[in-house]
Design an enzyme around this catalytic site. Structure first.
Site, PDB file in Angstrom:
ATOM      1  N   HIS A  44       0.836  -1.197   0.000  1.00  0.00           N
ATOM      2  CA  HIS A  44       0.000   0.000   0.000  1.00  0.00           C
ATOM      3  C   HIS A  44       0.875   1.253   0.000  1.00  0.00           C
ATOM      4  CE1 HIS A  44      -3.182  -2.822   1.209  1.00  0.00           C
ATOM      5  NE2 HIS A  44      -4.021  -1.904   0.753  1.00  0.00           N
ATOM      6  N   HIS A  45       0.233   2.381  -0.202  1.00  0.00           N
ATOM      7  CA  HIS A  45       0.910   3.674  -0.215  1.00  0.00           C
ATOM      8  C   HIS A  45       1.566   3.957   1.132  1.00  0.00           C
ATOM      9  CE1 HIS A  45      -2.477   5.377   2.101  1.00  0.00           C
ATOM     10  NE2 HIS A  45      -3.215   4.575   1.348  1.00  0.00           N
ATOM     11  N   LYS A  95      -0.503   4.804   4.525  1.00  0.00           N
ATOM     12  CA  LYS A  95      -1.439   3.904   5.200  1.00  0.00           C
ATOM     13  C   LYS A  95      -0.958   3.648   6.625  1.00  0.00           C
ATOM     14  CE  LYS A  95      -3.887  -0.505   4.742  1.00  0.00           C
ATOM     15  NZ  LYS A  95      -5.198   0.133   5.038  1.00  0.00           N
TER      16      LYS A  95
END
Length: 251
Positions: free
Chosen positions: A136-137, A140
């Protein structure tokens, strides 16, 4: 102007997911986000006026949101992840009086991945090692993701294992090798990745990988609106996106 058939109070409207839901609702003439709330704002009046609440804010808002929905007997769709045991107890208690869709991921593709993961685990059996990798980015906040946890829970339930006991979060050092009943969990946080999840099932001489990659939040937003429409009029209880999408259907 005629009232839309589905009026939503959205908590967490200012976040990435909240903005995606607002955009998806604008593209649907029968749906409107009638109230956009941020975490920490008073949401009771918004809950009272509209059909359903969607929460994509933060687990710390769970108690306030659940209390408002319980008081007004309004259905709730929860897309936040990383709830503590006490916060989950609040959700479970609220669901005794109102219907709640609790979904770590609203994507139709991801929930199909859950169904495929269960079937693969059933067919391959415990002889195949299970590993989960999620990306994820960088912003997060929780790790592993709720989606990755759900994948692990599916494998644990099928194999008679316990998440807290059998899931290993990363590895370091030396030892006796990989325990037979271990499920590996690995989280990557980098760049602006929306979300990627891979379940690896590896046996002797072969390996199966099931992967879902999200390139935008649109799929999540559309799924959230679908859940909000589906939960209206349902009996009290906890529901999953598998219920919304009827993935248990066998015909």
């Amino acid at each position: 102007m005629a009232r839309a058939s589905l009026c939503i109070a959205l908590v967490g409207a200012g976040g990435r997911m909240g903005q995606a839901i607002v955009a998806a609702a604008k593209a649907d003439p029968d749906t409107v986000v009638a109230a956009e709330c941020s975490r920490g704002q008073a949401i009771e009046s918004a809950v009272a006026r509209y059909d359903v609440v969607i929460d994509v804010s933060h687990p710390d808002a769970t108690q306030q949101i659940c209390a408002a929905c319980l008081h007004e007997r309004k259905p709730l769709v929860i897309g936040t992840t990383g709830h503590s045991p006490s916060q989950r107890k609040v959700i479970d208690a609220t669901a005794r009086a109102v219907p709640i869709v609790l979904a770590p991921n609203f994507s139709i593709g991801v929930n199909t991945l859950f169904s495929l993961a269960l079937r693969a685990a059933q067919l391959l059996g415990p002889e195949f090692d299970a590993e989960i990798v999620e990306t994820h980015h960088r912003s997060k906040k929780d790790a592993p993701s709720g989606t990755a946890k759900r994948l692990a829970e599916i494998i644990c339930k099928e194999r008679g294992l316990e998440y807290d006991k059998n899931v290993a979060h990363g590895r370091q050092g030396t030892g006796a090798g990989r325990p037979a009943e271990e499920i590996g969990m690995h989280s990557i946080r980098a760049g602006d990745v929306v979300g990627e999840h891979t379940l690896v099932l590896a046996g002797r001489g072969e390996r199966l990988e099931l992967t879902h990659k999200a390139s935008s939040r649109q799929a999540f937003a559309v799924g959230a609106l679908r859940a909000a429409r589906w939960v209206l009029g349902r009996p009290a209880g906890i529901y999953a996106m598998e219920d919304v999408l009827d993935l248990y259907k066998t015909t």
